[in-house]
Design an enzyme around this catalytic site. Structure first.
Site, PDB file in Angstrom:
ATOM      1  N   ASP B 318       0.814  -1.210   0.000  1.00  0.00           N
ATOM      2  CA  ASP B 318       0.000   0.000   0.000  1.00  0.00           C
ATOM      3  C   ASP B 318       0.850   1.263   0.000  1.00  0.00           C
ATOM      4  OD1 ASP B 318       0.883  -0.945   2.514  1.00  0.00           O
ATOM      5  OD2 ASP B 318      -0.379   0.544   3.502  1.00  0.00           O
ATOM      6  N   GLU B 319       0.204   2.323  -0.381  1.00  0.00           N
ATOM      7  CA  GLU B 319       0.706   3.689  -0.182  1.00  0.00           C
ATOM      8  C   GLU B 319       2.142   3.899  -0.646  1.00  0.00           C
ATOM      9  OE1 GLU B 319      -1.994   5.229   3.511  1.00  0.00           O
ATOM     10  OE2 GLU B 319      -0.169   4.183   4.048  1.00  0.00           O
TER      11      GLU B 319
END
Lengths: 683, 683
Positions: B318-319
């Site tokens: 993620d991210e």
């Protein structure tokens, strides 16, 4: 006269005058109280720029202690520090230095000096251990006013009176997982204690993994034991706190668990050995005449001793009543053959063999004072648990051991499971006023509080150990003349509260138990009752060891109650003051307690009853009735025989046991009744 | 008509009528609510003769669960059981049977039937897991009157709606030791949750010991990590509770810790990688173009995966904002060479390589929903954390993934660190009213509550997870139509209280924090304030991630406050009721709250101030002033503009933030003001 000299003389004069107990102990809640302390006009502000630096050889202990210090200081003050870790290659506003990093041992120096000034704090020590002790003192000095936190200006030199300042935890009667042990190690360290005696085996369970004899944990622990990795984890954790760990494998008695796993080592053939569920002294005993017994112990000790770097190894050796030995003809023949007249002689034979095994493994044998028989070599260490109350001469087995040439450690008087007041333990000086030669004195290493856990679970153990053990820690560390009980109580209150920072549950779990008892109703009325009731003392709870099994519930009313019930303590003081000086102020103080109790039953009665609390009904009613009656009498200065009789009969009811507790305001109530009878007019 | 048929139709009729929510849920505080439940006229008394027996192949899980059941039942009831362990070769009064002992996996059956009669209770299940679930239900049925405890007569068939009912705990932002994890596993099991997702690595720390790459724990954990032995200990513990453990090693982003240890794997040369102390999304990212990166990950995964027997392995993903990728010319060249247009394509390239590595190790790759790119094979599992609020279409990434052919798990709507009400999470049905084919539906495995720990320490984590997660557990287990919020709240209250039996600290640590804040003074006035204040929501606390560092204090006022502030909830209901029906009863209910708050500042003002509490002064004063004003107005039915203005200005002050909390009775107070303005006469 030169002013400086005058000043010096003045300071010396004051410090001599106050030798008995330094008046600064009314101001600073330090515990254990340091050896030398002086105030100076300074104030070190605790703001976000505080930093800490270590200016000596790397010590994992000091590094950890410094990080923990910053964390606790931040939590305590709410200050957001810019630096969360000790500085490297830079000087902090708190500077730590020491001459050497030591291996934990009896002779390691623990002294330190602590100096706080406006912008610099210095902790200096001979060893990294001393630095740890100094950091704990500094943390205890945290002070505040309405707008800021600060350390006061102070100069301390400190060093312990005894080198062995221990706590024993019994993990056999009830098992206590690693985190429970760790938080108690943290608490010990904050009280500068330095020995954790780990009572790992007993009739109720064998709590340490053996790879050589896996049946020990498989069949004799109910699945509740420490893996060897966990043992190492705890020992390392303790080492970082400057705490030695002494394991105890209790033999030849207290052996039900061992013999559940390996019955062939038992003294009685065809006996059904099983993990013991009750409490007390039991018959299963290792057979000291079998070679296989020694093979077993040598193999087991060889496996276990490397996990514990400390030189001392505890073999228990207590409370072997020899019943199974007497019943075994082979053992009797063996005794004759080896000219061992008594079972004590046989046990000494056993102990001496164990000592040789342990010596080979580099260990020093330690045992409870039963091992001190005429033939036992003075290389053994005597753990004194019996004193005058157990029929021994003045000074008990401790002084006897020291005089005979044994190193010795005192636990008599420090049995915290007996549920006696902190005053009782605090007033128990190890040496008392007994005259000793320097050699004899040097053999008295110190003492250990003992937390036997027959009636103690992980939910309640903290409240049984703390805060009383903090006062015992002071007894072991501080000078003998630091002995003012009221002053100790005042400092202990702060210390106890601060122990919550270490996740100790001694305060917070009371409410948990009471919520459980009430099924999540308002617990205030029960809380009031717990504040004047104490658990039955000196093993009156669990009579003959058969009322409770190891798996019985221990979250009952008695488990919510603590020793030194706080409201009782206050009330008893108020009553004493009032009777001595019956003025308005003192009367009001007494009345306020009585009003609170008088009103309590109305609150209690609102509870939806259940079997866990209905047994407190009588206690609640009688307390309210007696209090109501007494308060009316005191207020009206008007008294009839009927009224007094009713009060007295309620007090008599309160003198009973309630759910394994006793009401500890009875004497004060009776004193009030007497006072009323004597001093107030009768209608 | 045949009477039996009539009866059957009647029963069916009733059960259809009550499909929405079984009225028995008003009587029994079961959670999660079972699939089918019927009452019958019976009462099984809980006395010392209760025994438990297991009539199937040995299952360590069931054996442990049975022992824990007896212990908890004994603690809850105070009953001293004669037998503390399951019977062997004998029938107990509680009998457990199941057809097979299973290895934990997605398809393992968890259904069970539970029948209680006067003298016999039977739990039957297809698997030993079902038996565990049944025992938890039975324990929740414990009931009592004033003289005895009992199980009511009941017949239950139960089975879960979703097979994946998880809790994620982030141990990177703040480390949580083994005992904290274990007690939360216990709590999960009591709510029939079956997946523990362990977020083991992130920018703020690498928390699992690697022998292949020891610098990970040595340089990137601050000494706070799990040894491999501890990992095994937790995994075994979870398995005994019927809980699968899914580890997460978050890559290629969230990699500051990894790169602190092995900077050569980073995407930016000469960058000073360091353990992150703040919160947020950071730039350090593994370099996906280096062979060494894959050697590292393959070696690390090969070392770690055997510790986690479960098939699913979470790689985060993620991210990753790709800043360091953009800044690295080599990476840009690599993208061109491999025809990877965007950073997303590059990350997919990385993910596909990881999937092959994991497949070789027998694992199925799972990742946060960013991994769902067009080229990502559907063998991956999509962990949905983004929904409509994050700009995605109805159903968010969950429905999209299911429709595209991925197995998927929902966390959107279950971010418990956002500090939203239990109602918010409970009302978040994973599938809502979206139409799905049976295949699509079958790919939606379930959901996970996510406990990100930027603002959470071991002292507060329980109060952030519980009790709200119990309601989420019900959402995953129970039928969609079990959705009455008020009924859930009633049951949740009991459930929350019962969780204290498992040593959870969500209730008791509030007092600990408040004692710390007041320096051990009377905490009642602060307690009153915490009961109407909630921590700031949706990351408004710690704006931009730089107000707090990982080592900042988290024992402040906001940390003592909880979501669903209890007094606020009650007051808001009273006000609604009063405005709807302004009768005496409803007015009294409102007034009683106002009186309490009006009086609170007098109590608060008695506290010796310190920097930790002085910031609450305005809150305390304004609350008391507004409450006093409002209560006077309501009582006198008399109102002047000046009075109302003063009340309003106090409410306006209360509408500010106070020490990272918000007062959650503002709306109700404003409603009361409006009511007064409209309905009461003006002087």
């Amino acid at each position: 006269m030169n002013q400086i000299i005058l000043y010096i003389l003045l300071v010396l004069g004051i410090s001599q005058m106050t030798m008995a107990q330094n008046p600064l102990s009314n101001k600073y809640d330090l515990m254990p109280w340091p050896k030398e302390i002086k105030e100076k006009p300074a104030k070190f502000l605790i703001n976000s720029d505080v930093t800490i630096s270590i200016h000596s050889e790397h010590s994992e202990r000091v590094r950890n202690a410094a990080v923990n210090f910053i964390r606790r200081l931040s939590a305590r003050t709410g200050v957001f520090f810019n630096e969360g870790f000790p500085l490297e290659n830079k000087k902090g506003t708190i500077q730590i230095s020491y001459d050497e990093v030591v291996t934990l041992n009896l002779k390691a120096d623990e002294s330190y000096t602590l100096n706080t000034n406006d912008s610099l704090i210095e902790i200096k020590a001979q060893t990294d251990l001393g630095a740890l002790r100094g950091l704990q003192t500094l943390l205890q000095l945290t002070d505040h006013n309405s707008s800021t936190y600060f350390f006061p200006g102070i100069s301390i030199f400190d060093a312990p009176r005894f080198v062995w300042r221990g706590l024993m935890i019994d993990v056999s009667r009830h098992f206590h997982p690693v985190n429970v042990i760790k938080r108690n190690l943290d608490a010990m360290a904050s009280m500068k204690m330095n020995v954790f005696h780990w009572h790992l085996t007993d009739d109720q369970g064998f709590r340490i993994e053996s790879k050589a004899y896996p049946k020990l944990q498989e069949l004799a622990s109910d699945g509740l034991f420490y893996t060897q990795e966990q043992i190492k984890e705890v020992v390392t954790y303790a080492d970082h706190l400057g705490i030695r760990v002494i394991p105890e494998i209790d033999v030849p008695g207290h052996a039900s668990a061992i013999l559940t796993a390996y019955p062939e080592l038992g003294s009685k053939a065809d006996y059904h050995y099983a993990i013991e569920r009750f409490s007390g002294v039991f018959d299963p005993t290792l057979n000291p005449t079998l070679d296989t017994t020694y093979v077993f112990l040598e193999t087991l000790f060889a496996e276990i001793t490397p996990l514990f770097p400390d030189k001392y190894f505890h073999i228990g050796g207590d409370e072997n009543e020899g019943k199974h030995w007497n019943e075994n003809q082979e053992i009797q023949k063996f005794k004759k053959k080896h000219k061992l007249k008594t079972n004590h002689d046989l046990q000494t034979y056993f102990n001496i063999k164990l000592e040789k095994i342990l010596n080979k493994l580099g260990k020093k044998l330690m045992g409870w004072d039963e091992i001190m028989t005429p033939d036992m070599p003075t290389s053994a260490v005597i753990h004194s648990w019996r004193g005058e109350n157990e029929g021994l001469p003045n000074g008990g087995s401790l002084i006897a051991a020291a005089k005979k040439g044994y190193q010795t450690v005192l636990s008599n008087g420090y049995y915290i499971d007996r549920m006696l007041s902190v005053e009782h333990h605090y007033s128990n000086d190890p040496i008392k006023n007994i005259e000793l030669t320097p050699e004899e004195r040097s053999r008295i290493l110190g003492g250990e509080a003992t937390m036997w856990s027959e009636l103690v679970t992980s939910q309640t153990i903290d409240s049984r150990i703390w805060p009383r053990t903090a006062a015992i820690a002071e007894r072991f560390w501080s000078s003998k003349d630091v002995n003012d009980v009221e002053n100790m109580r005042k400092r202990l209150k702060t210390v106890s509260f601060r122990l919550e920072e270490l996740e100790l549950t001694h305060i917070k779990n009371k409410a948990v138990i009471l919520r459980g008892m009430t099924n999540n109703q308002d617990i205030s009325s029960l809380e009031t009752l717990t504040n004047i009731c104490e658990p039955l003392k000196v093993y009156a709870r669990n009579k003959d060891g058969v009322e409770y099994k190891t798996y019985s519930p221990f979250n009952l009313f008695a488990d919510a109650c603590i020793v030194d019930a706080p409201d009782a303590l206050i009330f008893n003081q108020h009553v004493t003051a009032f009777i001595k000086t019956p003025n308005n102020n003192n009367q009001t103080a007494v009345l306020n307690c009585l009003y609170k109790w008088a009103a309590n039953d109305a609150q209690f009665s609102k509870l939806r009853m259940n079997p866990k609390i209905s047994a407190l009904n009588t206690l609640s009613k009688s307390l309210s009735n007696a209090s109501k009656g007494l308060s009316e009498v005191l207020q009206n200065e008007d008294i009839s025989e009927t009224t007094i009789d009713q009060i007295q009969s309620n007090i008599d009811i309160l003198s009973q046991e309630f759910m394994d507790t006793e009401v500890v305001i009875i004497d004060a109530l009776n004193k009030l009744v007497s006072y009323c009878k004597t001093n107030l007019k009768t209608n």
